[in-house]
Structures are given as C-alpha cells and as structure tokens.
Design an enzyme around this catalytic site. Structure first.
Site, PDB file in Angstrom:
ATOM      1  N   ASP A 114       0.821  -1.230   0.000  1.00  0.00           N
ATOM      2  CA  ASP A 114       0.000   0.000   0.000  1.00  0.00           C
ATOM      3  C   ASP A 114       0.846   1.267   0.000  1.00  0.00           C
ATOM      4  OD1 ASP A 114      -2.307  -1.591   0.266  1.00  0.00           O
ATOM      5  OD2 ASP A 114      -1.917  -1.781   2.416  1.00  0.00           O
ATOM      6  N   HIS A 115       2.107   1.114   0.281  1.00  0.00           N
ATOM      7  CA  HIS A 115       2.979   2.288   0.469  1.00  0.00           C
ATOM      8  C   HIS A 115       4.172   2.166  -0.462  1.00  0.00           C
ATOM      9  CE1 HIS A 115       5.732   5.109   2.542  1.00  0.00           C
ATOM     10  NE2 HIS A 115       4.644   5.661   2.994  1.00  0.00           N
ATOM     11  N   PHE A 116       4.019   2.502  -1.802  1.00  0.00           N
ATOM     12  CA  PHE A 116       2.793   3.065  -2.362  1.00  0.00           C
ATOM     13  C   PHE A 116       2.282   2.133  -3.454  1.00  0.00           C
ATOM     14  CE2 PHE A 116       5.247   6.636  -0.726  1.00  0.00           C
ATOM     15  CZ  PHE A 116       4.293   7.344  -0.034  1.00  0.00           C
ATOM     16  N   ILE A 124       8.100   1.242  -0.520  1.00  0.00           N
ATOM     17  CA  ILE A 124       9.159   1.732   0.384  1.00  0.00           C
ATOM     18  C   ILE A 124       8.651   1.711   1.820  1.00  0.00           C
ATOM     19  CG2 ILE A 124      10.426   3.163  -1.272  1.00  0.00           C
ATOM     20  CD1 ILE A 124       8.941   5.597  -0.170  1.00  0.00           C
TER      21      ILE A 124
END
Lengths: 162, 131
Positions: free
Chosen positions: A30-32, A43
């Site tokens: 989700d990141h990113f 990351i």
C-alpha cells in the site's frame, strides 16, 4: 516488532539492531500502490523506521533498570531521513543513551542502510525521549505490571542471545 | 566551570537550550516568555529542558529541583482545583527561581505551569552556578 535482531547491547550505553525489509510485509503493497499511471513504489514508511528506532532505543532504556519501568516514547526530538528503504534492504539502528534519570531518558540514534557490495551507509538520524511511567503515573485502568515490554520483546531478546 | 559567566552569557545558553528543546525561534525566547503558554512547552518538554541544561552547563539537576513533580495530584497543595496559600508558600520555598505573580492572582491548578518564564530558568541557572 519493527526490528529483527539485536546485534550489540552495551548496558546503559548503546544498542545496535537490524531490520530486514521484505516484500512479504503487507504495508509495502500500500505504500505506495500503483495508480495514476505509475507503477507500485514499495518503500518502508518513515514512521515505521522511527518506530524501529523507538524499539531499539526503548530496549536500551528499559534494560538499564532491568525492565522494571514502563518506558514510553514521549518525544521525537529529531528525525531526518535522507534515503528510502525498500524490499531487500537491511537497516541498522544504533541507539546511544545520552541521559537517564528517574523521570525518563534521551537517546541519539543513527539509521544505516546496507550497501549492495557490503558495508553500511548512513541514511538518517533519529533522537528520542522516553518517559518512565510507573504504576503511580500510569493512572487508573492501566494494566498491572510492565505493559510495555511484553512477550514479543522478550522473544526478540532471547533470540538475539540476551 | 561557569562561575565567571555573565547573566547575558547564561541567557544566551538558556535561549539555545529552549530553541532546541521547544523548536521555537530565537526571537520568541524573551525573558518574560512563559514556557507553556508562549513557547508551547508540554510535560515531556520540561524533562528535555532539564537534560539539555545539564549538558549545556555541566551540572546535575535533581528531579523536582527546577520544575515540580505532580503538583496537581498533591493534596497538600491543591484543594478544589486551586492551589492553596500554603501550597503556594511551599512551592515558593522549593522553587525560589519561579515567578509566582500569575499564580497568586489566579491560583487555578492549571496555571502552575505558568510560573516558569525564560527569566526563571536563567535565575535557576544563576543559583546553580553559585552567583
């Protein structure tokens, strides 16, 4: 836990811990996530790097009094990160105890990233403050005993040989 | 060390401590500025200030020596949310560097934090250095 192993512990002085970043960690998806015409960019969130340092430094502070005190992160005095960490990277947290008394402690920390060819490069500094929260300050409803250093901390210490 | 420092030199060092601990600008740190109300200090910041003063001046500050611990919970000092006259007298004796004018006008317990101005910290350091 946001550190994988403690590799050095000099009581009341310094603690060194490592963290391996893996694509198996769900938050990296989700990141990113991909979107807006660009691919995914996995990351490690800076907030979790700070949490890693807080765990490393918190163990150093807690160890100073045999884990009798609840050691609560109270202030991020400084957090500077100059580079990202992604899947396959390893991070090394070095926490140094600056000051310590009955009320709390301050630590200074460096974050390093492993270089592909070996060795480590510094990528940031994180300085923290901790409060000692005993039963009298924890307030009504707080869990009995030490509610900070639970099973996962004990397991980490044991697996690290401490 | 430090015994030959002038008041201006002490103020300059205290100002650096407060700029670093509270993330404020130098020009905000005036002698009359109140640490909580004017400079935004919260409870953990008081410990940060103590640690930084110890490092800057090379002396040790005992717990409760510069800032009091847990006045709010102390039934000897506080009654019905207000600091009693006996409480103010006791605090004055323990904290001779602090500025009690605000608290004497309005002894609400919430005002206890306002007895610490930049000047009161400078006075504390002066006393510690034996001036």
């Amino acid at each position: 836990m946001w550190i994988d192993r403690i590799v050095e512990l000099i009581p009341r002085e310094r603690l060194v811990a490592v963290k391996n970043v893996s694509l198996a960690e769900g938050h990296l998806h989700d990141h990113f996530a991909a979107g807006g015409g660009r691919g995914a960019l996995p990351i490690m969130p800076a907030s979790l790097i700070i949490e890693g340092m807080a765990q490393a430094a918190g163990i150093l502070v807690g160890h100073a009094e045999g884990f009798r005190e609840n050691v609560i992160l109270a202030k991020v005095s400084l957090a500077e990160l100059d580079a990202d960490a992604g899947p396959g990277d390893a991070l090394r947290y070095t926490a140094v105890l600056r000051q310590f008394d009955g009320a709390g402690a301050s630590t200074e920390g460096t974050v390093e990233r492993r270089l592909p060819q070996g060795g480590w490069e510094p990528i940031g500094r994180i300085d923290l403050m901790f409060s000692h929260v005993g039963a009298e300050r924890a307030g009504p409803g707080a869990p009995a005993g030490n509610f900070v250093f639970g099973e996962s901390f004990k397991t980490l210490l044991r697996l690290s040989g401490f | 060390m430090g015994t030959c420092m002038t008041r201006d030199e002490i103020f300059a060092k205290v100002r650096t401590v407060l700029v670093d601990a509270l993330a404020v600008d130098e020009d905000e740190v005036t002698p009359s500025a109140v640490l909580t109300r004017d400079l935004g200090a919260e409870s953990i910041d008081f410990l940060d200030v103590v640690f930084r003063l110890e490092q800057a001046f090379g002396f040790k500050i005992a717990q409760g020596e510069l800032f009091p611990d847990n006045v709010q919970q102390d039934s000897r000092y506080v009654k019905d949310g207000r600091v009693t006259p006996q409480g103010i007298a006791a605090l004055k004796e323990r904290l001779p560097h602090a500025d009690f004018a605000v608290l004497e006008r309005d002894p609400q317990v919430a005002k206890v934090g306002e007895i610490f101005t930049v000047d009161s910290v400078v006075r504390f350091v002066e006393r510690k250095l034996g001036k």
